[in-house]
Design an enzyme around this catalytic site. Sequence first.
Site, short mmCIF file in Angstrom:
data_model
loop_
_atom_site.label_atom_id
_atom_site.label_comp_id
_atom_site.label_asym_id
_atom_site.label_seq_id
_atom_site.Cartn_x
_atom_site.Cartn_y
_atom_site.Cartn_z
N ASP A 147 0.85 -1.03 -0.01
CA ASP A 147 0.05 -0.14 -0.04
C ASP A 147 0.91 1.23 0.09
O ASP A 147 1.51 1.37 0.82
CB ASP A 147 -0.83 0.06 1.36
CG ASP A 147 -1.65 -1.30 1.21
OD1 ASP A 147 -2.77 -1.49 0.59
OD2 ASP A 147 -1.43 -2.20 2.15
N LYS B 14 -2.92 4.11 -2.13
CA LYS B 14 -3.84 4.31 -1.14
C LYS B 14 -3.71 5.77 -0.35
O LYS B 14 -3.11 5.96 0.47
CB LYS B 14 -3.26 3.31 0.03
CG LYS B 14 -4.31 2.89 1.05
CD LYS B 14 -5.40 2.04 0.65
CE LYS B 14 -5.43 0.89 1.70
NZ LYS B 14 -6.41 0.00 1.17
N ASP C 21 -2.22 -13.38 3.30
CA ASP C 21 -1.10 -13.09 4.37
C ASP C 21 -0.24 -14.22 4.63
O ASP C 21 0.82 -14.04 4.97
CB ASP C 21 -2.04 -12.70 5.50
CG ASP C 21 -2.87 -11.50 5.24
OD1 ASP C 21 -2.71 -10.71 4.59
OD2 ASP C 21 -3.85 -11.46 6.05
O1 G3P Z 1 -5.09 -4.72 -3.01
C1 G3P Z 1 -5.76 -5.62 -2.20
C2 G3P Z 1 -6.07 -5.36 -0.87
O2 G3P Z 1 -4.93 -4.93 -0.07
C3 G3P Z 1 -6.96 -4.37 -0.63
O3 G3P Z 1 -7.28 -4.12 0.46
O4 G3P Z 1 -7.47 -2.79 2.66
O5 G3P Z 1 -5.82 -4.82 2.31
O6 G3P Z 1 -5.61 -2.54 1.12
P1 G3P Z 1 -6.66 -3.50 1.74
MG MG Z 2 -3.92 -3.19 0.06
#
Ligand code: G3P
Ligand code: MG
Length: 245
Positions: free
Chosen positions: A41, A116, A236
């Site tokens: 992210d 993000k 994960d």
């Molecule tokens: O990119 C997939 C996933 O990471 C999206 O949700 O909240 O884990 O960043 P999040």
């Molecule tokens: Mg993500």
Amino acid sequence: MQDIAQIRVIAHRGASFYAPENTLAAFELAAEQGAAAIECDAKLTRDGKVILMHDDKVDRTTSGRGAARRFDLKAIRDLDAGAWFAPKYRGERVPTLDEAMALWARRGLFPQIEIKPCDGRAEETGKIVARETAKLWPRDLPRPLLSSFSMRALEAAREAAPGLPRAWLTERLPKDWQNRAERLGCVALHCSRKHLTEAHARRIKAAGLALRCYTVNEPALAKRLFGWGVDSVFTDCPDRILAAV
Ligand code: G3P
Ligand code: MG
């Protein structure tokens, strides 16, 4: 390095079940576990530098307090990004995009970079992440895949680095998903496993888009999704999924 088209298992924020998410340690461990790709992210510090962090605030994943956008790079680098997870990770830092890229390139990890943005910074974040990725990533390796929940960030990324492939990220599929993905010039759709049905998956594939699902930590679920035509899963625990599929 494999291209994302051949990769089924993507380490979500690195091997984040075992190591602090979005740190060099988590990416290193993903490589050790045999993952061929990572997801991370990316967001901006106050001074416009790209760092890897999931939340808007630094509280959960570092020793600091407050909004990430209020920290300059130097201040965010002073925080500890590992001790919250386990004592042995004390001393991990919030990575910059460029140092993470050096590790991914060295370890043969394909990068799936999720843009993000913090509130109000979608365009700026999309533009800078795309520009830096295009500038820093070695030309002889497969081009990284950018994604975002933010359509504005994806549009800005397209403008800044039209040559980088993009995926539209959505938790649930809206009715006009195909229209949106096409308008953004996306090659893939990334969505939550929670709301995806087999019928959705078949339609997305029939539309010619790659399809990837997050977050899939159970091997049985991964197998079911692959059976529906899902191309890859974000997990994960890459070791567990790789062992089973
Ligand atoms: O990119 C997939 C996933 O990471 C999206 O949700 O909240 O884990 O960043 P999040
Ligand atoms: Mg993500």
